[in-house]
Design a protein around this motif. Structure first.
Motif, mmCIF file in Angstrom:
data_model
loop_
_atom_site.group_PDB
_atom_site.id
_atom_site.type_symbol
_atom_site.label_atom_id
_atom_site.label_comp_id
_atom_site.label_asym_id
_atom_site.label_seq_id
_atom_site.Cartn_x
_atom_site.Cartn_y
_atom_site.Cartn_z
ATOM 1 N N LEU A 99 0.840 -1.203 0.000
ATOM 2 C CA LEU A 99 0.000 0.000 0.000
ATOM 3 C C LEU A 99 0.875 1.254 0.000
ATOM 4 C CD1 LEU A 99 -2.679 1.495 0.141
ATOM 5 C CD2 LEU A 99 -2.638 1.148 2.636
ATOM 6 N N VAL A 100 1.912 1.263 0.814
ATOM 7 C CA VAL A 100 2.811 2.424 0.858
ATOM 8 C C VAL A 100 3.482 2.605 -0.505
ATOM 9 C CG1 VAL A 100 4.867 3.424 1.932
ATOM 10 C CG2 VAL A 100 3.164 2.247 3.348
ATOM 11 N N ARG A 101 3.840 1.523 -1.131
ATOM 12 C CA ARG A 101 4.438 1.586 -2.473
ATOM 13 C C ARG A 101 3.472 2.288 -3.442
ATOM 14 N NH1 ARG A 101 8.383 -1.683 -4.310
ATOM 15 N NH2 ARG A 101 8.022 -3.138 -2.605
ATOM 16 N N LYS A 102 2.197 1.901 -3.404
ATOM 17 C CA LYS A 102 1.188 2.521 -4.267
ATOM 18 C C LYS A 102 1.031 4.010 -3.955
ATOM 19 C CE LYS A 102 -1.647 -1.650 -4.617
ATOM 20 N NZ LYS A 102 -2.971 -2.220 -4.240
ATOM 21 N N ILE A 103 1.019 4.328 -2.665
ATOM 22 C CA ILE A 103 0.870 5.747 -2.261
ATOM 23 C C ILE A 103 2.015 6.576 -2.815
ATOM 24 C CG2 ILE A 103 0.925 7.329 -0.297
ATOM 25 C CD1 ILE A 103 -0.458 5.025 1.331
ATOM 26 N N ILE A 104 3.228 6.105 -2.628
ATOM 27 C CA ILE A 104 4.406 6.848 -3.101
ATOM 28 C C ILE A 104 4.340 7.048 -4.608
ATOM 29 C CG2 ILE A 104 6.924 6.781 -3.371
ATOM 30 C CD1 ILE A 104 6.984 5.216 -0.663
#
Length: 111
Positions: A99-104
């Motif tokens: 999820l953090v990867r997608k946000i970034i």
């Protein structure tokens, strides 16, 4: 030693490990991203925007997370109560790395 290194080292080893995982993710996705301390917490410039994280007693805060409508269903599980732009990642649960990867990635594309 950078200011971000100093920030991370003030926490207990398990929390340091979580913070380092987030930090590494920024550089994995954007090797030339600018890392700094802003508002006394680690900051990463991705595209035109900054993303921040901060460690607390029970969670890691991740900010600001708004304007990502296509991720809202995933974000809602971590949304801090009473906020529109803050996520909380509890220490007693795994970090949502994907999820953090997608946000970034999505924040980097916003203008």
């Amino acid at each position: 030693m950078t200011e971000v290194d100093k920030y991370i080292l003030q926490f207990e080893p398990p929390i340091q490990s979580r913070l380092k995982s987030l930090r590494e993710l920024f550089f994995e996705l954007y090797p030339n991203c600018v890392e700094s301390i802003r508002y006394k917490i680690p900051a990463y410039k991705v595209g035109m925007h900054y993303l921040y994280f901060a460690a607390y007693t029970k969670h890691i805060g991740f900010y600001p997370v708004y304007g990502l409508w296509e991720l809202e269903e995933e974000l809602s599980a971590y949304r801090a109560k009473g906020t529109k732009d803050s996520l909380h990642f509890p220490h007693n649960k795994p970090l949502p790395i994907e999820l953090v990867r997608k946000i970034i990635k999505q924040k980097a594309q916003l203008t």
